[in-house]
Write a protein that holds these residues in place. Structure first.
Motif, PDB file in Angstrom:
ATOM      1  N   LEU A   1       0.848  -1.184   0.000  1.00 57.11           N
ATOM      2  CA  LEU A   1       0.000   0.000   0.000  1.00 57.11           C
ATOM      3  C   LEU A   1       0.885   1.235   0.000  1.00 57.11           C
ATOM      4  O   LEU A   1       1.690   1.432   0.924  1.00 57.11           O
ATOM      5  N   LEU A   2       0.724   2.056  -1.024  1.00 58.82           N
ATOM      6  CA  LEU A   2       1.513   3.278  -1.161  1.00 58.82           C
ATOM      7  C   LEU A   2       0.598   4.413  -1.596  1.00 58.82           C
ATOM      8  O   LEU A   2      -0.483   4.177  -2.150  1.00 58.82           O
ATOM      9  N   PRO A   3       1.014   5.659  -1.351  1.00 60.49           N
ATOM     10  CA  PRO A   3       0.156   6.790  -1.737  1.00 60.49           C
ATOM     11  C   PRO A   3       0.068   6.946  -3.240  1.00 60.49           C
ATOM     12  O   PRO A   3       1.024   6.685  -3.972  1.00 60.49           O
ATOM     13  N   GLY A   4      -1.098   7.392  -3.689  1.00 62.18           N
ATOM     14  CA  GLY A   4      -1.279   7.709  -5.090  1.00 62.18           C
ATOM     15  C   GLY A   4      -0.821   9.123  -5.374  1.00 62.18           C
ATOM     16  O   GLY A   4       0.049   9.674  -4.678  1.00 62.18           O
TER      17      GLY A   4
ATOM     18  N   ALA B   1      -0.706   4.034   8.370  1.00 66.00           N
ATOM     19  CA  ALA B   1      -1.265   5.346   8.710  1.00 66.00           C
ATOM     20  C   ALA B   1      -1.074   6.292   7.541  1.00 66.00           C
ATOM     21  O   ALA B   1      -0.032   6.277   6.867  1.00 66.00           O
ATOM     22  N   TRP B   2      -2.083   7.151   7.326  1.00 69.36           N
ATOM     23  CA  TRP B   2      -2.138   8.014   6.151  1.00 69.36           C
ATOM     24  C   TRP B   2      -2.602   9.400   6.538  1.00 69.36           C
ATOM     25  O   TRP B   2      -3.465   9.547   7.411  1.00 69.36           O
ATOM     26  N   SER B   3      -2.056  10.410   5.875  1.00 70.29           N
ATOM     27  CA  SER B   3      -2.627  11.739   6.041  1.00 70.29           C
ATOM     28  C   SER B   3      -4.047  11.705   5.491  1.00 70.29           C
ATOM     29  O   SER B   3      -4.309  11.111   4.433  1.00 70.29           O
ATOM     30  N   ALA B   4      -4.959  12.293   6.256  1.00 67.29           N
ATOM     31  CA  ALA B   4      -6.374  12.227   5.881  1.00 67.29           C
ATOM     32  C   ALA B   4      -6.583  12.759   4.466  1.00 67.29           C
ATOM     33  O   ALA B   4      -6.014  13.771   4.066  1.00 67.29           O
ATOM     34  N   GLY B   5      -7.411  12.057   3.712  1.00 65.61           N
ATOM     35  CA  GLY B   5      -7.685  12.431   2.337  1.00 65.61           C
ATOM     36  C   GLY B   5      -6.774  11.778   1.319  1.00 65.61           C
ATOM     37  O   GLY B   5      -6.907  12.036   0.114  1.00 65.61           O
ATOM     38  N   SER B   6      -5.870  10.920   1.754  1.00 61.94           N
ATOM     39  CA  SER B   6      -4.916  10.299   0.832  1.00 61.94           C
ATOM     40  C   SER B   6      -5.611   9.359  -0.146  1.00 61.94           C
ATOM     41  O   SER B   6      -6.533   8.620   0.214  1.00 61.94           O
ATOM     42  N   ILE B   7      -5.133   9.395  -1.377  1.00 64.19           N
ATOM     43  CA  ILE B   7      -5.485   8.378  -2.365  1.00 64.19           C
ATOM     44  C   ILE B   7      -4.482   7.234  -2.191  1.00 64.19           C
ATOM     45  O   ILE B   7      -3.278   7.459  -2.078  1.00 64.19           O
TER      46      ILE B   7
ATOM     47  N   GLU C   1     -10.642   5.501  -5.940  1.00 66.06           N
ATOM     48  CA  GLU C   1     -11.275   6.620  -6.620  1.00 66.06           C
ATOM     49  C   GLU C   1     -11.475   7.800  -5.672  1.00 66.06           C
ATOM     50  O   GLU C   1     -11.460   8.960  -6.092  1.00 66.06           O
ATOM     51  N   THR C   2     -11.694   7.504  -4.411  1.00 66.45           N
ATOM     52  CA  THR C   2     -11.751   8.518  -3.361  1.00 66.45           C
ATOM     53  C   THR C   2     -10.915   8.011  -2.199  1.00 66.45           C
ATOM     54  O   THR C   2     -10.526   6.839  -2.158  1.00 66.45           O
ATOM     55  N   SER C   3     -10.646   8.871  -1.237  1.00 66.50           N
ATOM     56  CA  SER C   3      -9.816   8.451  -0.118  1.00 66.50           C
ATOM     57  C   SER C   3     -10.571   7.506   0.810  1.00 66.50           C
ATOM     58  O   SER C   3     -11.704   7.803   1.209  1.00 66.50           O
ATOM     59  N   PRO C   4      -9.965   6.387   1.176  1.00 66.47           N
ATOM     60  CA  PRO C   4     -10.602   5.509   2.165  1.00 66.47           C
ATOM     61  C   PRO C   4     -10.499   6.065   3.589  1.00 66.47           C
ATOM     62  O   PRO C   4     -11.149   5.560   4.493  1.00 66.47           O
ATOM     63  N   VAL C   5      -9.662   7.107   3.790  1.00 65.24           N
ATOM     64  CA  VAL C   5      -9.509   7.734   5.109  1.00 65.24           C
ATOM     65  C   VAL C   5      -9.649   9.252   4.946  1.00 65.24           C
ATOM     66  O   VAL C   5      -8.671   9.985   5.009  1.00 65.24           O
TER      67      VAL C   5
END
Length: 607
Positions: free
Chosen positions: A206-209, A294-300, A352-356
């Motif tokens: 899992l990596l950022p888009g 952990a992801w910054s909120a709104g991440s793809i 397609e949208t952020s899961p978080v």
């Protein structure tokens, strides 16, 4: 010379003239020898015995019969015309349906049977039946009673042999037969080549888009060892399925030795330690695991699945050979590039949208499905799927401590706690910090030290600008649950920085004397307002520590203020400081508000 009557042979007797053929034969002979025409008189002197034999005293109607104008009937010795022969019925025909599923993996989650379909032309026949047999050169694998419905013969195979065992990957032949009834003769048959395959995933990265950021995570106590930090880097794959180090080298990733699918790992629940494996280089589980990210909120988020066709005893032995298979994007994602199933290859999908979208904890489920086809045929859905579940934390951002590296990172247990407090409501830093204040004040079971006001988990070894918070000891409650203001400021500041909020601590002191008076307050762990909250009647602070971002607003979990505008007397309105301007905060806190100074703007150091 013309023949005279005298030269003619005498006529045969009537019995001989009729002969064995009867009147019809005599009539035919007369016509050939020269019978009277339609203009001759039957009584002419030229009439011979043959004429008499034919007429035999008949009337004019009989003459007409003799001329052949009437049909001969049975009474006359004639033969009826034979009825026309009926055309044979069209033959019964059967052929594999164009959308016949050519390849499948019976070991997929939710596999509910292999649909087998053949097109039938019944040729007008009724009462037909059909059956489907699956076989390999070694013999029959399964025999199925089909359903013949109009123009199709269908059956469903469970992927097992007659003994109930999994059928090994490889080609097989499906033969469909149309029968004249349940036990009748075979009227038509057709064959189709099928392939049992093994479709698996043994790694998920899992990596950022294009938009977003994944952040490092830290477990604080590996295997229960105090301050036994274990860093999970932001670029490490969080999900893996592989043979255990204790298994023999011939073991494979997708299956156990008996061929049953290897259980896929559930999200790891221990918030203090990663999974352990003594056989690994660092003592953590490196074979089969499922760690949070952990992801910054709104991440793809982009998920890359590593593909495998390993089967017990035959690594790679379940790869498609005569058919094509492709991976479909799970719901809420789309493929990045193509999706062919190639063992050893990868397939990547992007959300397609952020899961978080906010600060929260999410169990993100990916259902990986497949389609297969024969060369040149249409793509057909493969029954079943592979389901992987991933725990994602949404945070404001990466840790914001001044100090870098371990332990100044996002701790798993803290992030999990804050994510639960916010629960997807927001990603705004100020609002998240407010939820932290509320969570610390209301839910951690803490109580203010109203005896001495002494700290338990914080210190200033080199003065007010050198604040230290013993985060590990606090998470374990090594020194109990009684705290003071420095502890509360350290908790709020440390928790906020771990989820990406720049939160400092400030020290409040009186400008020209030691300490300052208190208005009515409700300390943490107390149930009522009091202006003299200390055990022996004291009603002042020598100093007070609070937390706040660089804009100077104040967040305080030590106490609740009386926010009704008259903090020096009842009644009281409960108010937690969640971003209050300093002037408002000081007015509600103390009647000496004009002499109090807010000093220092430091980030707490973790110990």
């Amino acid at each position: 010379m013309p023949m005279t009557r005298r030269d003619r042979k005498p006529p045969a007797p009537p019995s001989r003239a009729r002969g064995p053929g009867g009147p019809f034969a005599a009539l035919l002979a007369a016509l050939l020898l020269g019978a009277p025409g339609c203009g001759d008189d039957a009584t002419s002197a030229d009439a011979g015995p043959e004429d008499a034999t034919i007429d035999n005293g008949a009337d004019a109607g009989a003459d007409a019969d003799a001329d052949g104008d009437a049909e001969a009937g049975p009474d006359d010795g004639g033969v009826e015309d034979a009825p026309p022969e009926e055309a044979p019925p069209p033959p019964v025909e059967i052929a594999a349906a164009t959308d016949l599923l050519a390849a499948a993996d019976p070991k997929l989650d939710g596999f509910d049977g292999w649909p087998l379909a053949f097109d039938v032309a019944p040729g007008g026949r009724t009462g037909l039946a059909c059956r489907v047999t699956l076989a390999r050169p070694a013999g029959t694998i399964a025999a199925l009673d089909g359903t013949l419905d109009g123009t199709s013969c269908t059956a469903t195979w469970d992927g097992r042999d007659a003994a109930g065992a999994w059928v090994a990957p490889g080609p097989l032949t499906a033969t469909a037969e149309v029968l004249a009834g349940a036990a009748g003769e075979v009227l038509a048959a057709a064959e189709a080549d099928l392939e049992v395959v093994r479709l698996g995933i043994d790694r998920v990265q899992l990596l950022p888009g294009p938009a977003g950021k994944r952040v490092d995570l830290l477990w604080a106590e590996m295997g229960g060892v105090e301050d036994g930090w274990w860093l999970f880097p932001r670029d490490a794959p969080p999900w893996g399925l592989d043979r255990d180090a204790a298994e023999p080298p011939a073991a494979v990733d997708l299956e156990l030795a008996d061929g049953t699918p290897r259980p896929r790992p559930a999200p790891w629940d221990d918030l203090r330690s990663p999974p352990l494996d003594d056989a690994s280089s660092d003592g953590s589980e490196r074979d089969t695991f499922n760690l949070p990210t952990a992801w910054s909120a709104g991440s793809i988020v982009e998920a890359t699945a590593s593909l495998s066709s390993d089967v017990a005893g035959a690594p790679g032995g379940g790869a498609p050979a005569a058919t094509e298979v492709r991976v479909l994007a799970p719901a809420g994602t789309r493929l990045v590039g193509e999706g062919p199933f190639v063992p050893g290859g990868t397939v990547t999908v992007r959300t397609e949208t952020s899961p978080v979208p906010a600060v929260q904890r999410v169990e993100w489920t990916l259902v990986w499905r497949f389609e297969s086809r024969r060369p040149g045929g249409p793509w057909v859905p493969v029954p079943g799927a592979i389901t992987t579940v991933h725990r994602l934390y949404g945070v404001v951002g990466a840790a914001t401590f001044v100090d870098a590296g371990v332990p100044h990172l996002g701790w798993v247990d803290v992030i999990d706690l804050v994510a639960g407090w916010v629960d997807g409501a927001t990603a705004d830093p100020a609002l998240v910090a407010g939820r932290i204040v509320e969570g610390v004040y209301h839910t951690l079971g803490l109580r203010y030290d109203n005896v001495r006001g002494a700290s338990a988990y914080s210190d200033y070894p080199d003065g007010w600008d050198d604040g230290v918070f013993f985060a590990g000891a606090f998470q374990r409650r090594d020194y109990g649950s009684t705290i003071n203001c420095s502890d509360a400021a350290g908790i709020v500041g440390a928790y906020a920085n771990m989820v990406g909020i720049d939160m400092r601590y400030h020290i409040l002191t009186h400008a020209w004397r030691d300490g300052f008076d208190l208005n009515y307050i409700q300390p943490i762990g107390f149930t009522a307002f009091d202006e003299t909250p200390f055990l022996f009647g004291g009603g002042s602070f020598s100093y007070h520590a609070v937390a706040g971002p660089p804009d100077g607003s104040i967040f305080d979990a030590t106490l609740a203020l009386d926010g009704d505008g008259v903090p020096t007397a009842p009644p009281h309105t409960f108010l937690l400081a969640e971003g209050l301007p300093p002037a408002d905060y000081l007015f509600d806190l103390s009647s000496d508000w004009a002499g109090i100074r807010v000093r220092y703007n430091e980030t707490v150091e973790l110990q």
